[in-house]
Design an enzyme around this catalytic site. Structure first.
Site, mmCIF file in Angstrom:
data_model
loop_
_atom_site.group_PDB
_atom_site.id
_atom_site.type_symbol
_atom_site.label_atom_id
_atom_site.label_comp_id
_atom_site.label_asym_id
_atom_site.label_seq_id
_atom_site.Cartn_x
_atom_site.Cartn_y
_atom_site.Cartn_z
ATOM 1 N N ASN A 101 0.818 -1.213 0.000
ATOM 2 C CA ASN A 101 0.000 0.000 0.000
ATOM 3 C C ASN A 101 0.853 1.264 0.000
ATOM 4 O OD1 ASN A 101 -2.065 -1.787 0.139
ATOM 5 N ND2 ASN A 101 -2.512 -1.461 2.306
ATOM 6 N N VAL A 102 0.308 2.280 -0.664
ATOM 7 C CA VAL A 102 1.006 3.570 -0.681
ATOM 8 C C VAL A 102 0.395 4.533 0.337
ATOM 9 C CG1 VAL A 102 1.876 3.349 -3.041
ATOM 10 C CG2 VAL A 102 -0.384 4.343 -2.680
ATOM 11 N N ASP A 103 -0.605 4.072 1.086
ATOM 12 C CA ASP A 103 -1.172 4.930 2.136
ATOM 13 C C ASP A 103 -0.254 4.916 3.367
ATOM 14 O OD1 ASP A 103 -1.940 2.854 4.069
ATOM 15 O OD2 ASP A 103 -3.571 2.318 2.714
ATOM 16 N N HIS B 257 5.673 -0.627 -2.790
ATOM 17 C CA HIS B 257 5.240 0.135 -3.970
ATOM 18 C C HIS B 257 5.289 1.647 -3.758
ATOM 19 C CE1 HIS B 257 2.898 -3.679 -5.416
ATOM 20 N NE2 HIS B 257 4.196 -3.748 -5.672
ATOM 21 N N SER C 294 -4.991 -9.461 -3.502
ATOM 22 C CA SER C 294 -5.412 -10.435 -4.520
ATOM 23 C C SER C 294 -4.230 -11.277 -4.998
ATOM 24 C CB SER C 294 -6.035 -9.700 -5.711
ATOM 25 O OG SER C 294 -5.072 -8.833 -6.284
HETATM 26 P P1 OAD Z 1 -6.275 -5.614 -5.114
HETATM 27 O O1 OAD Z 1 -7.283 -4.553 -5.392
HETATM 28 O O2 OAD Z 1 -5.731 -6.372 -6.254
HETATM 29 O O3 OAD Z 1 -6.878 -6.676 -4.111
HETATM 30 C C1 OAD Z 1 -7.525 -6.256 -2.939
HETATM 31 C C2 OAD Z 1 -7.861 -7.476 -2.118
HETATM 32 O O4 OAD Z 1 -8.492 -7.008 -0.923
HETATM 33 C C3 OAD Z 1 -8.841 -8.457 -2.783
HETATM 34 O O5 OAD Z 1 -8.344 -9.775 -2.681
HETATM 35 C C4 OAD Z 1 -10.120 -8.274 -1.980
HETATM 36 O O6 OAD Z 1 -10.858 -9.495 -1.849
HETATM 37 C C5 OAD Z 1 -9.581 -7.842 -0.631
HETATM 38 N N1 OAD Z 1 -10.520 -7.077 0.215
HETATM 39 C C6 OAD Z 1 -11.545 -6.284 -0.128
HETATM 40 N N2 OAD Z 1 -12.136 -5.780 0.967
HETATM 41 C C7 OAD Z 1 -11.457 -6.248 2.031
HETATM 42 C C8 OAD Z 1 -11.567 -6.082 3.447
HETATM 43 N N3 OAD Z 1 -12.506 -5.326 3.999
HETATM 44 N N4 OAD Z 1 -10.679 -6.738 4.226
HETATM 45 C C9 OAD Z 1 -9.701 -7.513 3.694
HETATM 46 N N5 OAD Z 1 -9.558 -7.698 2.369
HETATM 47 C C10 OAD Z 1 -10.409 -7.074 1.557
HETATM 48 O O7 OAD Z 1 -5.124 -4.915 -4.245
HETATM 49 P P2 OAD Z 1 -3.641 -5.430 -3.973
HETATM 50 O O8 OAD Z 1 -3.574 -6.914 -3.933
HETATM 51 O O9 OAD Z 1 -3.135 -4.670 -2.821
HETATM 52 O O10 OAD Z 1 0.237 -1.656 -7.228
HETATM 53 O O11 OAD Z 1 -2.939 -4.933 -5.268
HETATM 54 C C11 OAD Z 1 -1.556 -5.066 -5.403
HETATM 55 C C12 OAD Z 1 -1.003 -3.940 -6.202
HETATM 56 O O12 OAD Z 1 -1.733 -3.812 -7.407
HETATM 57 C C13 OAD Z 1 -1.145 -2.581 -5.551
HETATM 58 O O13 OAD Z 1 -0.115 -2.304 -4.635
HETATM 59 C C14 OAD Z 1 -1.103 -1.671 -6.712
HETATM 60 C C15 OAD Z 1 -2.054 -2.416 -7.610
HETATM 61 O O14 OAD Z 1 -2.028 -2.172 -8.933
HETATM 62 C C16 OAD Z 1 0.714 -0.589 -7.881
HETATM 63 O O15 OAD Z 1 0.065 0.419 -8.073
HETATM 64 C C17 OAD Z 1 2.114 -0.764 -8.331
#
Ligand code: OAD
Length: 241
Positions: free
Chosen positions: A94-96, A111, A179
């Site tokens: 996360n970038v937050d 990231h 994800s």
């Molecule tokens: P994603 O948007 O790909 O995945 C978010 C995940 O959070 C999913 O598996 C959801 O099921 C889950 N989710 C949703 N609500 C939730 C909750 N309340 N509690 C727990 N989980 C929940 O985000 P990331 O996997 O973080 O990179 O994505 C990885 C990277 O892709 C990011 O850092 C960003 C993005 O593109 C860059 O920008 C380089």
């Protein structure tokens, strides 16, 4: 004296956008995700920056402006509380700044960070920027345009080497709200030692194969973390350390 010398087990945590969802920050993928309304190639690549930097700045300015409007949630806070029992190391995609605001001690941003900016010419010139907008024409001490301090698609992930080194020493690995679709970050789950238990909290968990000690909690971050906190702390008493 003996108790003072006994070191805490190492708990490594990989977080993704899902841990901040209950704070009010959107995830990236799926319905309502950030990549639904914004094309990656328009806002999160070096080519986008060359083609239309103002659009890119606008996208990250909007993300940055949301930060002071939200708070860390119970999942972030419980990770901090686990430090009484474990040597906790957070590796976040996360970038937050919600892990910082819940005062976790060891945080590695894979990231990048919205609250920092850097020179577009010299990667090592990184400035604390806070929550204010970054504009075209804002220059660093080297005279070069400043860009968001985030990793764009197609760019290297400089913190990955350190992240692998941390996760390779894990006694326990906890994965929350990701994800696992973005590499190399997703590979981190395979770098934990084979003796390490792995816990994965996500309401829609990705399918993971090849990990024998994997436990999946298909829940939101706050609910899953409350359950996991009980499990992880029931085995140890901080006063006995
Ligand atoms: P994603 O948007 O790909 O995945 C978010 C995940 O959070 C999913 O598996 C959801 O099921 C889950 N989710 C949703 N609500 C939730 C909750 N309340 N509690 C727990 N989980 C929940 O985000 P990331 O996997 O973080 O990179 O994505 C990885 C990277 O892709 C990011 O850092 C960003 C993005 O593109 C860059 O920008 C380089």
């Amino acid at each position: 004296m003996e108790n003072l010398l006994r070191s805490k087990p190492k708990l490594v945590v990989l977080t993704g956008a899902g841990i901040s969802a209950e704070s009010g920050l959107s995830t990236f993928r799926g319905t309502g995700g950030m990549w639904e309304g914004n094309k990656i190639e328009d806002v999160a690549t070096p080519e986008a920056w060359r083609r239309n930097p103002i659009r890119v700045l606008e996208f990250y300015n909007q993300r940055r402006a949301q930060l002071p409007l939200v708070n860390a949630n119970e999942a972030h806070i419980l990770l901090k509380k686990l430090e009484a029992f474990y040597d906790v190391h957070i590796i976040t995609q996360n970038v937050d700044d919600l892990h910082e605001r819940s005062q976790s001690s060891n945080i590695l941003h894979l990231h990048g960070e919205l609250v920092k900016v850097r020179s577009e010419l010299n990667d090592y010139i990184i400035l604390d920027w806070g929550y204010k907008p970054l504009n075209w024409g804002d220059k660093g001490p080297d005279g070069a345009q400043l860009r968001p301090h985030v990793v764009w698609f197609g760019e290297a992930v400089p913190a990955m080497f350190k992240a692998e080194s941390i996760s390779s020493q894990a006694d326990i690995l906890v994965v929350i709200g990701t994800s696992l679709q973005v590499y190399p970050a997703a590979n981190l789950i395979y770098t934990a030692p084979s003796h390490a238990e792995i816990w994965y909290i996500d309401p829609q968990p990705a399918t993971i194969t090849g990990l024998k000690k994997l436990h999946v909690l298909p829940q939101k971050a706050t609910t899953g973390m409350k359950e996991l906190y009980q499990i992880l702390t029931s085995k140890c008493n901080p006063d006995e350390r």
